[in-house]
Design a protein around this motif. Structure first.
Motif, short mmCIF file in Angstrom:
data_model
loop_
_atom_site.label_atom_id
_atom_site.label_comp_id
_atom_site.label_asym_id
_atom_site.label_seq_id
_atom_site.Cartn_x
_atom_site.Cartn_y
_atom_site.Cartn_z
N ALA A 99 39.24 38.68 49.99
CA ALA A 99 37.90 38.73 50.58
C ALA A 99 37.66 37.44 51.36
O ALA A 99 36.91 36.54 50.94
CB ALA A 99 36.85 38.92 49.51
N HIS A 100 38.29 37.38 52.53
CA HIS A 100 38.26 36.17 53.37
C HIS A 100 38.33 36.61 54.82
O HIS A 100 38.88 37.69 55.11
CB HIS A 100 39.42 35.25 53.01
N PRO A 101 37.76 35.85 55.76
CA PRO A 101 37.85 36.26 57.17
C PRO A 101 39.28 36.49 57.64
O PRO A 101 39.52 37.31 58.53
CB PRO A 101 37.19 35.10 57.91
N SER A 102 40.24 35.79 57.05
CA SER A 102 41.65 35.97 57.45
C SER A 102 42.35 37.07 56.66
O SER A 102 43.45 37.48 57.03
CB SER A 102 42.41 34.66 57.26
N ALA A 103 41.71 37.56 55.59
CA ALA A 103 42.33 38.55 54.70
C ALA A 103 43.69 38.10 54.20
O ALA A 103 44.60 38.91 53.99
CB ALA A 103 42.42 39.91 55.39
N MET A 104 43.85 36.81 54.01
CA MET A 104 45.13 36.27 53.54
C MET A 104 45.49 36.86 52.17
O MET A 104 44.65 36.89 51.27
CB MET A 104 45.03 34.75 53.44
N PRO A 105 46.71 37.33 52.01
CA PRO A 105 47.08 37.96 50.73
C PRO A 105 47.01 36.97 49.57
O PRO A 105 47.41 35.81 49.69
CB PRO A 105 48.52 38.44 50.96
N GLU A 106 46.52 37.46 48.45
CA GLU A 106 46.48 36.70 47.21
C GLU A 106 47.01 37.58 46.09
O GLU A 106 46.91 38.80 46.13
CB GLU A 106 45.05 36.26 46.88
N LEU A 107 47.59 36.93 45.09
CA LEU A 107 48.14 37.67 43.96
C LEU A 107 47.03 38.46 43.28
O LEU A 107 45.99 37.91 42.90
CB LEU A 107 48.80 36.71 42.98
N SER A 108 47.27 39.76 43.13
CA SER A 108 46.23 40.65 42.59
C SER A 108 46.84 41.63 41.60
O SER A 108 48.05 41.91 41.63
CB SER A 108 45.56 41.42 43.73
N ILE A 109 45.98 42.13 40.75
CA ILE A 109 46.36 43.16 39.78
C ILE A 109 45.83 44.50 40.28
O ILE A 109 44.64 44.64 40.56
CB ILE A 109 45.78 42.84 38.39
N VAL A 110 46.71 45.45 40.38
CA VAL A 110 46.33 46.81 40.82
C VAL A 110 46.19 47.67 39.56
O VAL A 110 47.16 47.88 38.84
CB VAL A 110 47.35 47.39 41.79
N LEU A 111 44.94 48.17 39.34
CA LEU A 111 44.63 48.95 38.15
C LEU A 111 44.25 50.37 38.57
O LEU A 111 43.36 50.57 39.39
CB LEU A 111 43.47 48.30 37.39
N THR A 112 44.93 51.34 37.99
CA THR A 112 44.63 52.75 38.24
C THR A 112 43.80 53.29 37.08
O THR A 112 44.28 53.32 35.93
CB THR A 112 45.92 53.57 38.39
N PRO A 113 42.52 53.67 37.32
CA PRO A 113 41.66 54.16 36.22
C PRO A 113 42.20 55.44 35.62
O PRO A 113 42.81 56.29 36.30
CB PRO A 113 40.32 54.37 36.89
N ASP A 114 41.97 55.60 34.32
CA ASP A 114 42.36 56.83 33.63
C ASP A 114 41.20 57.82 33.53
O ASP A 114 41.36 58.93 33.01
CB ASP A 114 42.92 56.52 32.25
N GLY A 115 39.99 57.41 34.01
CA GLY A 115 38.83 58.30 33.99
C GLY A 115 38.04 58.28 32.71
O GLY A 115 36.93 58.83 32.65
N GLU A 116 38.57 57.68 31.66
CA GLU A 116 37.88 57.69 30.37
C GLU A 116 36.81 56.58 30.30
O GLU A 116 35.85 56.71 29.55
CB GLU A 116 38.88 57.52 29.23
N ASP A 117 37.01 55.52 31.04
CA ASP A 117 36.08 54.39 31.07
C ASP A 117 35.76 53.91 29.65
O ASP A 117 34.60 53.70 29.27
CB ASP A 117 34.79 54.80 31.79
N LYS A 118 36.82 53.72 28.86
CA LYS A 118 36.69 53.38 27.45
C LYS A 118 36.63 51.87 27.29
O LYS A 118 37.49 51.14 27.78
CB LYS A 118 37.88 53.94 26.68
N TRP A 119 35.62 51.38 26.57
CA TRP A 119 35.43 49.96 26.36
C TRP A 119 36.34 49.43 25.25
O TRP A 119 36.74 50.16 24.34
CB TRP A 119 33.98 49.67 25.95
#
Length: 953
Positions: A99-119
Motif C-alpha cells: 500500500a504505497h504509491p510505488s506499490a513496491m513488493p513486500e513480503l506478505s502472507i497469502v491466506l485463503t479463507p475456509d468460509g467458517e470464520d472460526k475464532w
C-alpha cells in the motif's frame, strides 16, 4: 488570571495559522450506517503495516489458521504482530504489492479463507481492575494496534511514554474531504471509544482528556458527549471546520494553545494524541481480547453506486471493496487510497487494505480535476498564507529542485505535515508536496549513509588505536628497563677493578680501556645477561688444537723424520682398513659419523704411508673428506693399498730365491726347488683370487645402495683396477722364478718324463685358456639384459657383482688346472729329439707368449682407462651400460687372441719336440730342454692368470 486548565475547562479554543476550506463531500458516505463485506477470495497480509520493523514468521505455507491467530512474532522495538483476519489456509508466503504509491513488493502472507470464520481462543474481561500499566501495554502490544489516523505509529510505544502527560487529546476531527470513517465510528461505537479512552487514561494519568470533533459532525458530538457524561475528566469539544485542523500539532494548538517545537513530538509539551479508531481497537483488545484484524473504511466517489463505510478485513484487496459497493469504472479511472488532500493514487487495485487505510476514493473525471501542467511560480505567496506550519513553501520548492538539502533542513522542511494546502491554493499548479516528499527521502538516505560512514570510521579508528597499542606493547616487551645497580654492587665492581690494577701494573692502555668499558657496561645494566657461548668457544678451541697437531705432524714429516718399519705400516693400514669398513657399514645409519670415521681412517692411513715414503700417493684421498661418495671411493682405495702393503717382502723373496740358492746343487734338489717355486706361484694365484673375492665382498655400499649410478660406476672401476693389478702382480710373481730357473745347471732325473710333462702342461694350459674364453663369452652373452635396460642402476650394480663372481670362479679354475699341471708333469716319459731346435722353439713360444701377454695387458689397461673415463661422467646409466658391454667384448677378443697365440706356440713346440730323437740328446741338452719346458709351463700359467685378470676387469 485563569490557568490553562481552567481556560480549557471553560471551553476556550485557540486558532492555528493558515488552513483552507475545501469542499467537504462528506454527506455522500455518512448517510448509511457501517456495512459488512463478504469474505474475499483471498487475503494478502503484508508483514509491515506500521512504522517499525517486521515481525518474525510463525506459520508455514500450507498451515491452517484460525481467526485472530497470531501469524508473526514482534521482534525489535516498534515491531507489531500480524493476526489472521479469518480462518483458512496459508497458501503462500511471497512478496506482493504494498500500500504505497510505488506499490513496491513486500513480503506478505497469502491466506485463503475456509468460509467458517472460526475464532481462536480469546481472553475477554469486564474490567481492567487488577491490571497494571505493564499488563495493559502488553495487551495493546500483542494485539498489533497501531495509529489508525494515517501515520501508523505503534500505540504501545506512545502508551509507554517516559514523560509526564498532562493532556490526552482524542482526534475525532477527521477534517479531510470525503472521509467519514471516524464520524460513523463515533456515532455507532461511542461507548467503546470512551472505554478505550479510560484504558489509556489509566496508563498515562493525564489531568484531563480532550476530545476534539469538528462542528460539521453534530451526530458524533452528541454520541460522544452522551457516552462520556459519567466521566468528568473527559471533555468533548467542537472545533471550527477548517483544514487541516485534524493535524496533530494543529489540534494541540486549538485545544491547549501549546505549540510543539520544531523537530519535537507532542510528548515534549506534555500532550499525547490518539485517534478515535485507535482507541476503539484498544477497547476491543482489552475487554474482548480481539486483535486488530479489521477496521472501518470509507468507500466513496461518483463511480461507486452505494458509497458508505464498511468493516474491511485487513488484507482485503481494494478491488474487493470497490466491486462490493458497485464500482463502475470510467475512462482514465483513478483510485485514491486516503482523502483527496493527503491520499495517493494507486497504481493497481490489487493493493491490500492495511491498518492505516481509512478511505478508498474512486472519483470520476469531473469530480476531481486532473492537475494541469506545472507553470512558473508567480510569487503570489498564497502557499505561505495557507501553510499551517508557517513555512515558506516557495523557498522549499526552489531548494528541493536545486537539491540544496542543507538549506531545506535550515528552513525546517521536516516540519511539513504534507497536508497539501499549499498545492491546493497554488495558481501555477505546482506539485509542491511531491517536491517535499522526494527531498525528504533523499535527506533520509543521506543521513543513513552518513551514519554508516561514521560508524565505519569509528570502527576503523578503534582498530587503528588497537593495532598501535599492540605494536607498542610488542616493542616494550623486548625492552628491558634500565635499572641502576645498587651502591653495594658498584662498590664491589670498584674493588675488583682496583685489585686487577694492582695485580697487573704493566697492563696496556688498550686493555685498560677494555676493562673500563666492561665496568661501565656492568655499572649501567647490572641485570643484563650475556649469551652463553661457552659451547661454541670449546668447539673452536678443539678445532684449533687439531689444526696445530696436524701442522706439527706435517712439519715433522717434511723435515725427514725417520719412517717406521714396514710391519708397523702394515698394521696401521690394516687398522685403517678396519675403520673404513666400520664407517662404510654405519654410513646408512648416520652419514655424519661415517664421514668422521672415514676422515680419521684416511688420516691414519696417510700418516702410515708417509712414514713408509708413500705420502705423495695419498694426496687424492685428502680431497675427498667433505664428500661421502668420495669418502667411500677413498676408503676402498685405502683398503687395497693396505692389503698390498700388508704383504711382507719376505714372501716375494721366498718365491725368487730358491732357484738361485740351489743352482749349484744336485739336479734333484733343483727339480725340488722348481716344484716348490711352482707351488708358491700357485699359492700366490690363490691369494690373488681370494683378494679379488674380498674386494668383491668388501664393497657392499655400492651394491647395497645402488640408487646412485655414479657410486656404482666408481665402485665397478675400482674393482676392475684392483683385479687387473692383482692379476699383474700374480703374473710377475710367477714369471720371476721362471726367469731364474735357467740358472739351474742340472736337469731332472728322467728327461723323457720331463718332455712328456711339458706337452701335457701345454695341453692343459690350452684347455684352461679355452675354458676361460668360454666363460668370458657366457658372461658377455648373459649380460645383455642389463645393457638393454640400463635405466635401473641397481640392476647394473647386480650385473657387475655377477661378472666379478664369474671372473673369480674362472681364476679359481685356472689355479686348479695349474696345480694339476704341476702334479702331473713328472709323469712325462719322452724327451725332445733335438735340444737346439727345442730351445729355438721354446724361445719363439716365449716371445709370442710375452707379446700376447703384453697385448692383453695393454687392452686391459685401455679398457680400464675407457671405463674410468665413462665413470667420470656417469650421469647417463645407459651409456655406462654400453661402455661396460664394449669392455667385456674387448676382454673377450683379447682372450681369444691369447688363446690363438697359446695354440700356435703349443703346436710349434710339439712339432719341434717330435723332430729330434731322444738318443741324440746329450745330458746338457736334456737339462736345458727340461728348463725350457718349465719356462713354457710358467708362461702358460702366466697367460691363464692374465686371462683371469682380463675377465675380472
Amino acid at each position: 488570571m485563569e490557568t490553562l486548565l481552567e481556560q480549557i475547562e471553560s471551553g476556550k479554543l485557540w486558532q492555528f495559522p493558515g488552513g483552507i476550506h475545501p469542499p467537504e463531500q462528506k454527506s455522500i458516505s455518512n448517510q448509511v450506517s457501517i456495512g459488512s463485506l463478504p469474505l474475499p477470495e483471498y487475503l494478502v497480509l503484508p508483514l509491515k503495516q506500521h512504522i517499525g520493523a517486521n515481525g518474525q514468521l510463525l506459520v508455514n505455507k500450507g498451515e491452517h489458521v484460525l481467526k485472530g491467530q497470531v501469524l508473526t512474532q514482534p521482534g525489535t522495538n516498534w515491531s507489531l504482530p500480524i493476526h489472521a483476519p479469518t480462518s483458512g489456509t496459508i497458501t503462500d508466503i511471497k512478496p506482493m504489492p504494498s500500500a504505497h504509491p510505488s506499490a513496491m513488493p513486500e513480503l506478505s502472507i497469502v491466506l485463503t479463507p475456509d468460509g467458517e470464520d472460526k475464532w481462536c481462543d480469546l481472553q475477554a474481561r469486564t474490567s481492567i481492575d487488577g491490571l497494571d500499566n505493564k499488563a495493559l501495554i502488553d495487551i495493546i502490544h500483542h494485539a498489533g494496534i497501531a495509529g489508525m489516523g494515517g501515520a501508523g505509529f505503534p500505540t504501545y510505544v506512545k502508551a509507554d511514554s517516559a514523560k509526564t502527560i498532562e493532556f490526552l487529546v482524542v482526534n475525532g476531527v477527521e477534517c479531510e474531504p470525503y472521509i467519514t470513517a471516524d464520524d460513523m465510528l463515533m456515532r455507532e461505537h461511542a461507548e467503546d471509544i470512551i472505554r478505550g479512552i479510560e484504558v489509556m487514561s489509566s496508563i498515562l494519568s493525564p489531568q484531563c482528556t480532550l476530545v476534539g470533533i469538528e462542528d460539521n459532525k453534530p451526530e458524533a458530538l452528541a454520541a460522544m458527549k452522551l457516552a462520556a457524561q459519567h466521566n468528568d475528566k473527559i471533555l468533548v469539544r467542537a472545533i471550527p471546520t477548517k483544514y487541516p485542523s485534524g493535524g496533530e500539532k494543529q489540534l494541540i494548538k486549538v485545544l491547549t494553545s501549546k505549540e510543539v517545537p520544531s523537530g519535537g513530538i507532542p510528548a515534549d509539551v506534555g500532550v499525547l494524541v490518539q485517534n478515535v479508531g485507535t482507541l476503539f481497537a484498544v477497547s476491543e483488545a482489552v475487554y474482548k481480547g480481539k486483535p486488530l484484524i479489521e477496521r472501518v473504511v470509507t468507500v466513496t466517489g461518483n463511480t461507486i453506486q452505494t458509497p458508505q463505510n464498511v468493516w474491511a478485513l485487513l488484507g482485503s484487496e481494494v478491488k474487493h471493496l470497490l466491486y462490493s459497493q458497485g464500482f463502475t469504472p470510467v475512462d482514465e479511472q483513478r483510485v485514491i487510497m486516503g482523502g483527496p488532500m493527503m491520499g495517493f493514487t494507486l497504481p493497481t487495485v490489487r493493493i491490500p487494505v492495511v491498518k492505516t487505510t481509512n478511505c478508498v476514493l474512486a472519483p470520476d473525471n469531473q469530480e476531481l480535476a486532473v492537475a494541469g501542467q506545472e507553470q512558473a511560480c508567480i510569487r503570489c505567496s498564497a502557499c505561505a498564507d495557507a501553510c499551517p506550519q508557517t513555512l515558506l513553501p516557495q523557498q522549499l520548492q526552489w531548494f528541493a529542485k536545486g537539491q540544496e538539502y542543507d538549506k531545506l533542513e535550515e528552513y525546517n522542511l521536516f516540519d511539513c505535515i504534507e497536508c497539501g494546502a499549499c498545492s491546493y491554493v497554488c495558481p501555477s499548479e505546482i506539485p509542491l508536496v511531491q517536491y517535499y516528499r522526494v527531498a525528504k527521502a533523499e535527506i533520509r538516505e543521506q543521513k543513513l549513509e552518513k551514519v554508516k560512514a561514521e560508524r565505519a570510521k569509528e570502527r576503523f579508528e578503534a582498530r587503528k588505536v588497537r593495532l598501535e597499542k599492540e605494536q607498542e606493547e610488542r616493542q616494550n616487551r623486548h625492552k628491558r628497563p634500565a635499572r641502576s645497580a645498587p651502591a653495594k654492587d658498584k662498590a664491589k665492581v670498584s674493588e675488583a677493578l682496583e685489585r686487577v690494577k694492582k695485580k697487573r701494573p704493566e697492563q696496556s692502555a688498550v686493555q685498560a680501556a677494555i676493562e673500563r668499558a666492561k665496568a661501565k657496561k656492568a655499572d649501567g645494566d647490572a641485570t643484563t645477561l650475556e649469551p652463553d657461548n661457552s659451547a661454541v668457544a670449546l668447539e673452536r678451541a678443539k678445532r684449533k688444537e687439531q689444526a696445530r697437531k696436524y701442522k706439527e705432524e706435517k712439519a715433522g714429516t717434511d723435515q725427514g723424520s725417520a719412517p717406521k718399519d714396514a710391519v708397523a705400516a702394515a698394521i696401521a693400514r690394516a687398522k685403517a682398513k678396519k675403520a673404513e669398513k666400520a664407517a662404510a657399514e654405519s654410513e646408512a645409519q648416520d652419514p655424519r659419523k661415517a664421514a668422521v670415521a672415514a676422515a680419521i681412517a684416511r688420516a691414519k692411513a696417510k700418516k702410515a704411508d708417509k712414514e713408509t715414503g708413500k705420502a705423495s700417493s695419498e694426496a687424492p684421498i685428502e680431497a675427498t673428506a667433505d664428500d661421502p661418495r668420495k669418502a667411500a671411493v677413498a676408503a676402498a682405495i685405502a683398503r687395497a693399498k693396505a692389503k698390498k702393503a700388508a704383504k711382507t717382502p719376505s714372501e716375494q723373496t721366498e718365491v725368487e730365491n730358491p732357484a738361485t740358492e740351489v743352482a749349484s746343487e744336485d739336479p734333484r734338489k733343483a727339480a725340488v726347488a722348481a716344484a716348490i717355486a711352482r707351488a708358491k706361484a700357485k699359492k700366490a694365484a690363490k691369494a690373488t683370487a681370494e683378494q679379488t673375492e674380498e674386494l668383491v665382498h668388501e664393497e657392499p655400499v655400492t651394491e647395497e645402495a645402488p640408487e646412485d649410478p655414479r657410486k656404482a660406476a666408481v665402485a665397478a672401476a675400482i674393482a676392475r683396477a684392483k683385479a687387473k693389478k692383482a692379476a699383474k702382480a700374480a703374473a710377475e710373481q710367477a714369471e720371476e722364478p721362471v726367469n731364474e730357473e735357467p740358472a739351474i745347471d742340472e736337469a731332472p732325473e728322467d728327461p723323457r718324463k720331463a718332455a712328456v710333462a711339458a706337452a701335457i702342461a701345454r695341453a692343459k694350459a690350452k684347455k684352461a685358456a679355452k675354458a676361460a674364453a668360454e666363460q668370458a663369452e657366457e658372461q658377455v652373452s648373459e649380460e645383455p639384459a642389463a645393457d638393454e635396460a640400463p635405466e635401473d642402476p641397481r640392476k647394473a650394480a647386480v650385473a657387475a657383482a655377477i661378472a666379478r663372481a664369474k671372473a673369480k670362479k674362472a681364476a679359481k679354475a685356472a689355479a686348479e688346472q695349474a696345480e694339476e699341471q704341476v702334479s702331473e708333469e713328472p709323469a712325462a716319459d719322452e724327451a725332445p729329439e733335438d735340444p737346439r731346435k727345442a730351445a729355438v722353439a721354446a724361445a719363439i713360444a716365449r716371445a709370442k707368449a710375452k707379446k700376447a701377454a703384453k697385448a692383453a695387458a695393454e687392452q686391459a689397461e685401455e679398457q680400464v682407462s675407457e671405463e674410468s673415463a665413462a665413470d667420470e661422467a656417469p650421469e647417463d646409466p645407459r651409456k655406462a651400460a654400453v661402455a661396460a658391454a664394449i669392455a667385456r667384448a674387448k676382454a673377450k677378443k683379447a682372450a681369444k687372441e691369447a688363446e690363438q697365440t697359446r695354440v700356435e706356440s703349443t703346436d710349434t713346440t710339439e712339432e719341434n719336440s717330435t723332430s729330434i730323437p731322444e738318443s741324440e740328446l746329450n745330458p746338457e741338452d736334456k737339462r736345458k730342454a727340461a728348463i725350457r719346458a718349465a719356462v713354457e709351463r710358467a708362461k702358460a700359467k702366466k697367460k691363464a692368470q692374465e686371462q683371469e685378470g682380463n675377465d675380472l676387469s
